[in-house]
Write an enzyme that holds these catalytic residues in place. Structure first.
Site, PDB file in Angstrom:
ATOM      1  N   GLU A 157       0.795  -1.232   0.000  1.00 21.78           N
ATOM      2  CA  GLU A 157       0.000   0.000   0.000  1.00 21.78           C
ATOM      3  C   GLU A 157       0.829   1.285   0.000  1.00 21.78           C
ATOM      4  O   GLU A 157       0.640   2.164   0.847  1.00 21.78           O
ATOM      5  CB  GLU A 157      -0.971  -0.016   1.197  1.00 21.78           C
ATOM      6  CG  GLU A 157      -1.869  -1.248   1.168  1.00 21.78           C
ATOM      7  CD  GLU A 157      -2.852  -1.325   2.333  1.00 21.78           C
ATOM      8  OE1 GLU A 157      -2.710  -0.564   3.306  1.00 21.78           O
ATOM      9  OE2 GLU A 157      -3.772  -2.159   2.257  1.00 21.78           O
ATOM     10  N   ASN A 198       2.203  -4.570  -3.461  1.00 23.42           N
ATOM     11  CA  ASN A 198       0.790  -4.927  -3.331  1.00 23.42           C
ATOM     12  C   ASN A 198       0.007  -3.671  -2.931  1.00 23.42           C
ATOM     13  O   ASN A 198       0.469  -2.893  -2.100  1.00 23.42           O
ATOM     14  CB  ASN A 198       0.719  -5.976  -2.201  1.00 23.42           C
ATOM     15  CG  ASN A 198      -0.599  -6.676  -2.051  1.00 23.42           C
ATOM     16  OD1 ASN A 198      -1.143  -7.186  -3.026  1.00 23.42           O
ATOM     17  ND2 ASN A 198      -1.115  -6.731  -0.818  1.00 23.42           N
ATOM     18  N   HIS A 234     -10.179  -5.796  -2.756  1.00 23.76           N
ATOM     19  CA  HIS A 234     -11.254  -5.711  -1.752  1.00 23.76           C
ATOM     20  C   HIS A 234     -12.388  -4.944  -2.423  1.00 23.76           C
ATOM     21  O   HIS A 234     -12.406  -3.713  -2.428  1.00 23.76           O
ATOM     22  CB  HIS A 234     -10.761  -4.985  -0.500  1.00 23.76           C
ATOM     23  CG  HIS A 234      -9.722  -5.771   0.236  1.00 23.76           C
ATOM     24  ND1 HIS A 234     -10.007  -6.969   0.836  1.00 23.76           N
ATOM     25  CD2 HIS A 234      -8.404  -5.544   0.441  1.00 23.76           C
ATOM     26  CE1 HIS A 234      -8.906  -7.450   1.402  1.00 23.76           C
ATOM     27  NE2 HIS A 234      -7.912  -6.609   1.167  1.00 23.76           N
ATOM     28  N   GLU A 262      -6.056 -10.413  -2.441  1.00 28.85           N
ATOM     29  CA  GLU A 262      -6.896 -10.330  -1.231  1.00 28.85           C
ATOM     30  C   GLU A 262      -8.373 -10.220  -1.599  1.00 28.85           C
ATOM     31  O   GLU A 262      -9.127  -9.448  -1.002  1.00 28.85           O
ATOM     32  CB  GLU A 262      -6.470  -9.121  -0.369  1.00 28.85           C
ATOM     33  CG  GLU A 262      -4.996  -9.135  -0.022  1.00 28.85           C
ATOM     34  CD  GLU A 262      -4.550  -7.990   0.898  1.00 28.85           C
ATOM     35  OE1 GLU A 262      -5.413  -7.324   1.504  1.00 28.85           O
ATOM     36  OE2 GLU A 262      -3.333  -7.768   1.005  1.00 28.85           O
ATOM     37  N   ASP A 264     -12.112 -10.103  -1.916  1.00 30.77           N
ATOM     38  CA  ASP A 264     -13.415 -10.312  -1.288  1.00 30.77           C
ATOM     39  C   ASP A 264     -14.389  -9.323  -1.926  1.00 30.77           C
ATOM     40  O   ASP A 264     -13.971  -8.320  -2.509  1.00 30.77           O
ATOM     41  CB  ASP A 264     -13.391 -10.234   0.257  1.00 30.77           C
ATOM     42  CG  ASP A 264     -12.681  -9.029   0.842  1.00 30.77           C
ATOM     43  OD1 ASP A 264     -12.569  -7.988   0.152  1.00 30.77           O
ATOM     44  OD2 ASP A 264     -12.248  -9.115   2.011  1.00 30.77           O
TER      45      ASP A 264
END
Ligand code: XIL
Length: 449
Positions: A157, A198, A234, A262, A264
């Protein structure tokens, strides 16, 4: 491995199952996700919590996924809460579990602004001290798992939404070059590990992903070790970026690998069947985009069950973001992932389903039941099959004729209950033994046609 006899004289009517639950899904995947992904040369991973890797959670984590990412266990605050005092217990447990199950590990994460130990965050460091702390940390952690962690999220990030650098401990102390320094230290500590940057909100083409693109392009030009970019993903229901595949492709065209790290897809809770169906379509879309680009390494979900997801506590009022519900029953999203990975799921023929449930369980035994129900269809004979993955053994059955050979269980209708009318149901029961864990098997329902 479960397989359905689709080419025989039997039609397979299949259910998804809930422990103590009765909500059958429309169809079941024939093959575990990890076998489907292996056949495509892709990763299907999940984030995990080390302490939960037993019982049904462990069975699904080990059985369905070919890669694991520690959800928190490898973060700096977890591994070195007090300066010089290390706690590797949960990280070790995950790496050991992965090796025992033939899974890759994605190390997450080495250099981040969040979940750092207080001693680090609150310290008053000179740039030289900060750089030493960072490179020592990388040498220690990557070195510890050398040869055992396939891929590292080295930097996590680094960008703001507008594509400027995030003002972090690292950026403020070391400038943009902390990223190159971190990657170089990671390469030195394990030359065979794949090294990634990432971030989130970099799934589509936008200012932030373009900043990431420009960064990795320039790192490559400078000869800084960088192997790939992680798109966290996300996502919010209804907001999968239309440029996802195009974005993956532009990174791939730089000669970099890409991973969805990641995934979702969250929604307002409680969920309903329409939103779960939309979620399934969106999971399919994301997996399809990765499958379509050969340099896309794979897809990792950020927790496979709604009972182990960060969403409800981070985004109050939202949840239901993962492919399994809170009781470990696969959701429509699970089947969508399976199909996107090339799996065949058997569409329901008519509308008869079998639902397996554990109705009572004690330390060595349990009573189970299977309910066969028809709606808009009927049966004149039936047989239910499943495979016990954890050593369970049936000792006695009623209202069906059950036999068990090895792990394979077959239960056929008794002389008096082969008929299940439209709108009706038949239930049979059994006693069985278990030890260690008692996961709910996937059941197939067959009838003669
Ligand atoms: C999350 C974990 O899932 C939570 O348990 C924890 O409380 C906060 O962090 N981006 C990342 C992950 O890179 O490390 C975050 O994980 C989710 C967002």
């Amino acid at each position: 491995m479960r397989s359905l006899r689709t080419g025989s004289a039997l039609a397979s009517l299949v259910t998804g199952l809930a422990l103590l639950g009765t909500a059958p899904a429309a169809h079941a995947a024939d093959t575990p996700l990890r076998d489907l992904a292996d056949a495509k040369g892709k990763v299907i991973g999940t984030a995990v919590t080390g302490s939960k890797l037993t019982g049904t959670y462990g069975d699904i984590a080990g059985g369905q996924f070919n890669a694991l990412t520690p959800g928190n266990a490898m973060k700096w605050g977890s591994v070195e809460p007090v300066r010089g005092t290390f706690d590797w217990a949960e990280a070790d447990r995950i790496v050991d579990f992965a090796e025992a199950h033939g899974q890759q590990v994605r190390g997450h994460t080495l250099v981040w602004h969040s979940q750092n130990p207080n001693w680090l965050t609150n310290g008053n460091w000179t740039p030289a001290q900060l750089r030493q702390l960072m490179t020592d940390h990388i040498a220690t952690e990557v070195g510890r798992y050398k040869g055992r962690v396939a891929t590292w999220d080295v930097v996590n990030e680094p960008f703001n939404e507008d594509g400027t650098y995030r003002q972090t401990l690292w950026y403020n102390g070391l400038g943009t070059d902390y990223i190159a320094q971190a990657l170089t230290a990671a390469r030195a500590a394990d030359p065979s590990a794949k090294l990634y940057i990432n971030d989130y909100n970099v799934e589509g083409i936008n200012a932030k992903s373009t900043a990431l693109y420009n960064l990795v392009r320039s790192l490559k030009e400078r000869g800084v070790p960088i192997d790939g970019v992680g798109l966290q993903a996300h996502l919010i229901l209804g907001q999968v970026p239309s440029t996802l595949q195009q974005n993956i492709q532009r990174f791939a065209d730089l000669g970099l690998d890409v991973a969805i790290t990641e995934l979702d897809i969250r929604m307002r809770t409680p969920s309903d069947s329409a939103r779960l169906a939309q979620q399934a379509a969106e999971y399919r879309q994301v997996v399809n985009a990765c499958v379509a680009v050969s340099r896309c390494h794979g897809v990792t979900v950020w927790g496979f069950t709604d009972s182990d997801s960060w969403i409800p506590e981070t985004f109050p009022g939202e949840g239901a973001a993962t492919p399994y519900d809170e009781n470990y029953a696969p959701k429509p999203a699970y089947y969508a992932i399976a199909e996107a990975l090339g799996g065949t799921t058997t569409p329901p023929t008519g509308a008869c389903t079998a639902t397996y449930s554990v109705v009572n369980q004690w330390n060595t035994g349990f009573t189970g039941q299977v309910r066969i129900a028809c709606e808009g269809a009927s049966l004149s004979s039936w047989r239910v099959n499943w495979s016990y993955g954890a050593g369970q053994r049936i000792s006695q059955a009623w209202n069906a004729d059950c036999t068990q050979s090895g792990t394979a269980v077959r239960c056929a209708h008794a002389s008096y209950n082969g008929t299940v009318p439209d709108g009706g149901s038949v239930t049979f029961g059994f006693n069985a033994s278990w030890s260690g864990s008692n996961p709910v098997p996937t059941v197939t329902l067959d009838r003669e046609i």
